[in-house]
Design a protein around this motif. Structure first.
Motif, PDB file in Angstrom:
ATOM      1  N   VAL A   1      21.687  -3.563  -0.219  1.00 16.92           N
ATOM      2  CA  VAL A   1      20.655  -2.869   0.534  1.00 16.92           C
ATOM      3  C   VAL A   1      20.173  -1.668  -0.281  1.00 16.92           C
ATOM      4  O   VAL A   1      20.958  -0.777  -0.623  1.00 16.92           O
ATOM      5  N   LEU A   2      18.882  -1.667  -0.624  1.00 17.60           N
ATOM      6  CA  LEU A   2      18.260  -0.543  -1.332  1.00 17.60           C
ATOM      7  C   LEU A   2      17.471   0.273  -0.325  1.00 17.60           C
ATOM      8  O   LEU A   2      16.652  -0.260   0.415  1.00 17.60           O
ATOM      9  N   GLU A   3      17.708   1.589  -0.318  1.00 16.15           N
ATOM     10  CA  GLU A   3      17.116   2.450   0.701  1.00 16.15           C
ATOM     11  C   GLU A   3      16.196   3.503   0.088  1.00 16.15           C
ATOM     12  O   GLU A   3      16.230   3.758  -1.110  1.00 16.15           O
ATOM     13  N   ASP A   4      15.374   4.088   0.961  1.00 21.13           N
ATOM     14  CA  ASP A   4      14.507   5.211   0.573  1.00 21.13           C
ATOM     15  C   ASP A   4      13.571   4.827  -0.572  1.00 21.13           C
ATOM     16  O   ASP A   4      13.415   5.550  -1.545  1.00 21.13           O
ATOM     17  N   ILE A   5      12.940   3.686  -0.447  1.00 14.32           N
ATOM     18  CA  ILE A   5      12.009   3.193  -1.472  1.00 14.32           C
ATOM     19  C   ILE A   5      10.590   3.583  -1.079  1.00 14.32           C
ATOM     20  O   ILE A   5      10.176   3.403   0.073  1.00 14.32           O
ATOM     21  N   LEU A   6       9.846   4.096  -2.044  1.00 12.03           N
ATOM     22  CA  LEU A   6       8.464   4.500  -1.804  1.00 12.03           C
ATOM     23  C   LEU A   6       7.508   3.611  -2.593  1.00 12.03           C
ATOM     24  O   LEU A   6       7.887   3.039  -3.630  1.00 12.03           O
ATOM     25  N   ILE A   7       6.291   3.522  -2.133  1.00 13.46           N
ATOM     26  CA  ILE A   7       5.232   2.783  -2.819  1.00 13.46           C
ATOM     27  C   ILE A   7       4.220   3.793  -3.341  1.00 13.46           C
ATOM     28  O   ILE A   7       3.764   4.659  -2.608  1.00 13.46           O
ATOM     29  N   GLY A   8       3.881   3.697  -4.629  1.00 18.24           N
ATOM     30  CA  GLY A   8       2.943   4.647  -5.207  1.00 18.24           C
ATOM     31  C   GLY A   8       2.553   4.280  -6.617  1.00 18.24           C
ATOM     32  O   GLY A   8       2.252   3.115  -6.908  1.00 18.24           O
TER      33      GLY A   8
ATOM     34  N   LEU B   1      -0.774  14.082 -11.131  1.00 22.17           N
ATOM     35  CA  LEU B   1      -1.216  12.864 -10.448  1.00 22.17           C
ATOM     36  C   LEU B   1      -0.836  12.909  -8.981  1.00 22.17           C
ATOM     37  O   LEU B   1      -1.623  12.516  -8.107  1.00 22.17           O
ATOM     38  N   HIS B   2       0.373  13.378  -8.699  1.00 25.55           N
ATOM     39  CA  HIS B   2       0.830  13.458  -7.316  1.00 25.55           C
ATOM     40  C   HIS B   2      -0.065  14.380  -6.506  1.00 25.55           C
ATOM     41  O   HIS B   2      -0.444  14.070  -5.358  1.00 25.55           O
ATOM     42  N   GLU B   3      -0.437  15.508  -7.088  1.00 24.50           N
ATOM     43  CA  GLU B   3      -1.314  16.462  -6.404  1.00 24.50           C
ATOM     44  C   GLU B   3      -2.702  15.880  -6.159  1.00 24.50           C
ATOM     45  O   GLU B   3      -3.283  16.063  -5.081  1.00 24.50           O
ATOM     46  N   GLU B   4      -3.238  15.192  -7.153  1.00 21.33           N
ATOM     47  CA  GLU B   4      -4.612  14.693  -7.063  1.00 21.33           C
ATOM     48  C   GLU B   4      -4.729  13.433  -6.214  1.00 21.33           C
ATOM     49  O   GLU B   4      -5.717  13.245  -5.497  1.00 21.33           O
ATOM     50  N   LEU B   5      -3.745  12.548  -6.307  1.00 19.51           N
ATOM     51  CA  LEU B   5      -3.831  11.252  -5.644  1.00 19.51           C
ATOM     52  C   LEU B   5      -3.167  11.242  -4.275  1.00 19.51           C
ATOM     53  O   LEU B   5      -3.449  10.357  -3.462  1.00 19.51           O
ATOM     54  N   ASP B   6      -2.268  12.193  -4.028  1.00 22.38           N
ATOM     55  CA  ASP B   6      -1.546  12.288  -2.766  1.00 22.38           C
ATOM     56  C   ASP B   6      -0.797  10.995  -2.444  1.00 22.38           C
ATOM     57  O   ASP B   6      -0.834  10.488  -1.321  1.00 22.38           O
ATOM     58  N   VAL B   7      -0.127  10.448  -3.467  1.00 30.14           N
ATOM     59  CA  VAL B   7       0.735   9.282  -3.281  1.00 30.14           C
ATOM     60  C   VAL B   7       2.050   9.558  -4.017  1.00 30.14           C
ATOM     61  O   VAL B   7       2.102  10.397  -4.917  1.00 30.14           O
ATOM     62  N   PRO B   8       3.129   8.848  -3.651  1.00 26.25           N
ATOM     63  CA  PRO B   8       4.378   8.985  -4.396  1.00 26.25           C
ATOM     64  C   PRO B   8       4.186   8.595  -5.862  1.00 26.25           C
ATOM     65  O   PRO B   8       3.346   7.746  -6.193  1.00 26.25           O
ATOM     66  N   VAL B   9       4.969   9.211  -6.732  1.00 27.41           N
ATOM     67  CA  VAL B   9       4.885   8.941  -8.163  1.00 27.41           C
ATOM     68  C   VAL B   9       6.293   8.720  -8.718  1.00 27.41           C
ATOM     69  O   VAL B   9       7.201   9.536  -8.487  1.00 27.41           O
ATOM     70  N   GLY B  10       6.473   7.624  -9.433  1.00 23.67           N
ATOM     71  CA  GLY B  10       7.723   7.338 -10.119  1.00 23.67           C
ATOM     72  C   GLY B  10       7.553   7.545 -11.613  1.00 23.67           C
ATOM     73  O   GLY B  10       6.597   7.039 -12.203  1.00 23.67           O
ATOM     74  N   LEU B  11       8.473   8.282 -12.233  1.00 23.12           N
ATOM     75  CA  LEU B  11       8.378   8.639 -13.643  1.00 23.12           C
ATOM     76  C   LEU B  11       9.602   8.118 -14.392  1.00 23.12           C
ATOM     77  O   LEU B  11      10.750   8.448 -14.040  1.00 23.12           O
TER      78      LEU B  11
ATOM     79  N   LYS C   1       0.832  -1.192   0.000  1.00 24.40           N
ATOM     80  CA  LYS C   1       0.000   0.000   0.000  1.00 24.40           C
ATOM     81  C   LYS C   1       0.872   1.249   0.000  1.00 24.40           C
ATOM     82  O   LYS C   1       1.989   1.242   0.531  1.00 24.40           O
ATOM     83  N   ALA C   2       0.350   2.303  -0.584  1.00 27.16           N
ATOM     84  CA  ALA C   2       1.065   3.575  -0.605  1.00 27.16           C
ATOM     85  C   ALA C   2       0.783   4.312   0.698  1.00 27.16           C
ATOM     86  O   ALA C   2      -0.235   4.991   0.837  1.00 27.16           O
ATOM     87  N   ASP C   3       1.695   4.185   1.676  1.00 27.51           N
ATOM     88  CA  ASP C   3       1.496   4.816   2.976  1.00 27.51           C
ATOM     89  C   ASP C   3       2.464   5.973   3.210  1.00 27.51           C
ATOM     90  O   ASP C   3       2.469   6.578   4.288  1.00 27.51           O
ATOM     91  N   GLY C   4       3.302   6.283   2.206  1.00 26.89           N
ATOM     92  CA  GLY C   4       4.231   7.396   2.343  1.00 26.89           C
ATOM     93  C   GLY C   4       5.472   7.092   3.155  1.00 26.89           C
ATOM     94  O   GLY C   4       6.330   7.963   3.327  1.00 26.89           O
ATOM     95  N   LYS C   5       5.602   5.876   3.650  1.00 26.85           N
ATOM     96  CA  LYS C   5       6.743   5.524   4.489  1.00 26.85           C
ATOM     97  C   LYS C   5       7.873   4.930   3.645  1.00 26.85           C
ATOM     98  O   LYS C   5       7.644   4.000   2.877  1.00 26.85           O
ATOM     99  N   PRO C   6       9.095   5.454   3.782  1.00 26.07           N
ATOM    100  CA  PRO C   6      10.229   4.870   3.054  1.00 26.07           C
ATOM    101  C   PRO C   6      10.495   3.441   3.510  1.00 26.07           C
ATOM    102  O   PRO C   6      10.350   3.107   4.696  1.00 26.07           O
ATOM    103  N   ARG C   7      10.875   2.608   2.575  1.00 22.89           N
ATOM    104  CA  ARG C   7      11.154   1.211   2.862  1.00 22.89           C
ATOM    105  C   ARG C   7      12.587   0.858   2.457  1.00 22.89           C
ATOM    106  O   ARG C   7      13.230   1.578   1.700  1.00 22.89           O
ATOM    107  N   THR C   8      13.028  -0.289   2.940  1.00 23.12           N
ATOM    108  CA  THR C   8      14.346  -0.829   2.589  1.00 23.12           C
ATOM    109  C   THR C   8      14.172  -2.222   2.033  1.00 23.12           C
ATOM    110  O   THR C   8      13.363  -3.007   2.552  1.00 23.12           O
ATOM    111  N   ILE C   9      14.887  -2.538   0.979  1.00 30.30           N
ATOM    112  CA  ILE C   9      14.929  -3.895   0.440  1.00 30.30           C
ATOM    113  C   ILE C   9      16.343  -4.420   0.636  1.00 30.30           C
ATOM    114  O   ILE C   9      17.322  -3.756   0.272  1.00 30.30           O
ATOM    115  N   THR C  10      16.445  -5.603   1.192  1.00 26.65           N
ATOM    116  CA  THR C  10      17.736  -6.255   1.375  1.00 26.65           C
ATOM    117  C   THR C  10      17.770  -7.527   0.542  1.00 26.65           C
ATOM    118  O   THR C  10      16.868  -8.363   0.648  1.00 26.65           O
ATOM    119  N   VAL C  11      18.775  -7.649  -0.293  1.00 22.27           N
ATOM    120  CA  VAL C  11      18.972  -8.829  -1.142  1.00 22.27           C
ATOM    121  C   VAL C  11      20.259  -9.501  -0.698  1.00 22.27           C
ATOM    122  O   VAL C  11      21.327  -8.882  -0.701  1.00 22.27           O
TER     123      VAL C  11
END
Length: 458
Positions: free
Chosen positions: A106-113, A189-199, A89-99
């Motif tokens: 370690v991937l840091e500062d990942i957003l869901i959107g 989209l970012h303004e209207e949906l209020d979620v992170p956006v990746g372009l 879910k897009a909750d605005g909280k940064p996440r970390t992925i560890t492989v």
């Protein structure tokens, strides 16, 4: 008398041997790797299962952890591995992925959107720095929750596995050379949906549609190098601004089939038949187009609206210099595309998301009544002057200037001397600038009524 002498090694030989042993041992332990599109600062698509993939030693055990979720696999005989993670879910909280494999990433500062691709030729590639109002737009472009990924230009004879690029935060410095249309689209989209956006900008000035396409089992060089490496990365859809080169190639109505190949090919490659595809109807231009070629391609673009999950932004009113193939107003282009996405991809109700699109005609004596989709609360003139650029023809096929009057959501067209009209044309030439709009000020697309092939995207 037998004497035993100890075996002696010189320091140089000993070091050489140890280095060789270390090299041999290291070669047996390949590092786990990720493609560059999977990187720190990225945005991952919300509400869909997520694929994380890469390479490692054959048979190597690889574990991927995202929050509390963990998935493991072993590398196949081709040196590749892949795992599926549950939707987020897009909750605005940064996440970390560890492989973790023989090494750890370690991937840091990942957003869901929401994630979108922007592709096409120069009008999609056109940098924000070169647009109307760029100074103010760039100055205000500090968006911590918008992330940018710029694909460098490349071609390949076969599909590539990776792209030489990295995710960046949207800052004034990073956005200056980024696609203006894609940025303005994502900002809305970012303004209207209020979620992170990746372009993801993957465009190339001057390119025809064919190198971006998969058709008849073959894929184009730009698709191979600039799209194929992205197809395991979950996205919501694509926006597309291209066609000028194909007008020069005199493809006309044949561009309909090319658009169908492009859209269906990408949907298959991304394994998503619902992959949204919103495109720009290219602008009028006083250049070297052949007679009738631009209107024919316009009709082909409108015909592409018959495909599901598509939309089209009309731009006849956004030309600041008719001699320039690159209109500098990109903010309205991006925002008009965003209207389609907000209505069709995100279910915003009551939104007028398109300008009027021709739907049908009825002959009534010496008049023709035209019906439009996307008429909103009614039709009007953009400049409060009489409606312009309507023509009418009788059985002889000779078109003459016609008067057009608004009747609610319909237009009534007639002309002196044409007692038995058969067909109507509207804005049907390369430098069209008609003034018919709907109640929200969105312009009508050029059309002609003789065996019209266009759709409405309703």
């Amino acid at each position: 008398m037998n004497r035993t002498f100890p075996i002696m090694f010189s320091p140089i030989a000993l070091c050489t041997g140890l280095l060789t042993l270390f090299t041999l041992t290291s070669s047996l332990r390949a590092d786990v790797t990720l493609p560059n599109v999977l990187g720190s600062h990225m945005v991952l698509q919300r509400d869909v299962p997520l694929t994380i993939w890469g390479t490692a030693d054959i048979g190597e055990s690889v574990t991927v952890q995202l929050g509390d979720e963990e998935a493991s696999t072993e590398t196949g005989d081709n040196g590749k591995w892949s795992v599926k993670l549950k939707s987020q879910k897009a909750d605005g909280k940064p996440r970390t992925i560890t492989v973790t494999g023989n090494n750890k990433i370690v991937l840091e500062d990942i957003l869901i959107g929401e994630v979108w691709i922007g592709s096409g030729q120069s009008n999609m590639e056109w940098q924000l720095a070169n647009t109307i109002g760029s100074d103010e737009a760039i100055e205000k472009a500090n968006h911590a929750n918008i992330r940018l990924f710029h694909v460098p230009k490349a071609q390949s004879d076969s599909p590539n596995d990776d792209i030489n690029a990295a995710w960046k935060a949207c800052t004034p410095a990073n956005v200056r050379s980024f696609s203006a249309v894609l940025y303005f689209y994502g900002r809305r989209l970012h303004e209207e949906l209020d979620v992170p956006v990746g372009l993801i900008n993957s465009s190339w000035g001057g390119s025809p549609i064919e190198p971006w396409t998969i058709a008849d089992g073959k894929s184009g060089g730009m698709y191979n190098a600039m799209i194929a490496p992205l197809t395991d990365f979950a996205v919501q859809g694509s926006i597309w601004y291209q066609g000028e080169t194909n007008v020069l190639h005199k493809n006309g109505l044949g561009y309909t089939g090319k658009m169908k190949d492009l859209i269906s090919g990408w949907r298959t490659a991304f394994k998503d038949e619902g992959h949204a595809f919103y495109f720009v109807q290219i602008a009028p231009w006083q250049g070297s187009y052949g007679p009738g070629e631009l209107p024919a391609l316009w009709e082909a673009q409108v015909a592409s609206l018959k495909l599901p999950a598509t939309g089209m932004a009309v731009t006849t009113d956004l030309v600041d210099n008719i001699k320039d193939i690159h209109p500098r107003n990109k903010v309205d282009v991006g925002e008009r595309l965003a209207l389609w996405a907000l209505a069709k991809s995100y279910g915003k109700k009551g939104l007028v998301y398109s300008g009027p699109l021709y739907k049908s005609m009825t002959v009534d004596g010496s008049k023709i009544r035209l019906e439009f989709a996307h008429a909103g609360d009614g039709l009007k003139s953009r400049d409060d002057k009489p409606l312009s650029e309507f023509q009418i023809a009788g059985a002889d096929g000779k078109f003459v200037a016609a008067s057009a009057t608004i009747d609610g959501k319909n237009i009534i067209v007639e002309a002196d001397g044409v007692a038995a009209p058969k067909h109507v044309r509207f804005g049907w030439h390369a430098v069209a600038n008609p003034n018919l709009v709907n109640s929200k000020g969105l312009p009508a697309s050029p059309f002609q009524t003789d065996n019209w092939t266009g759709g409405t995207g309703e």
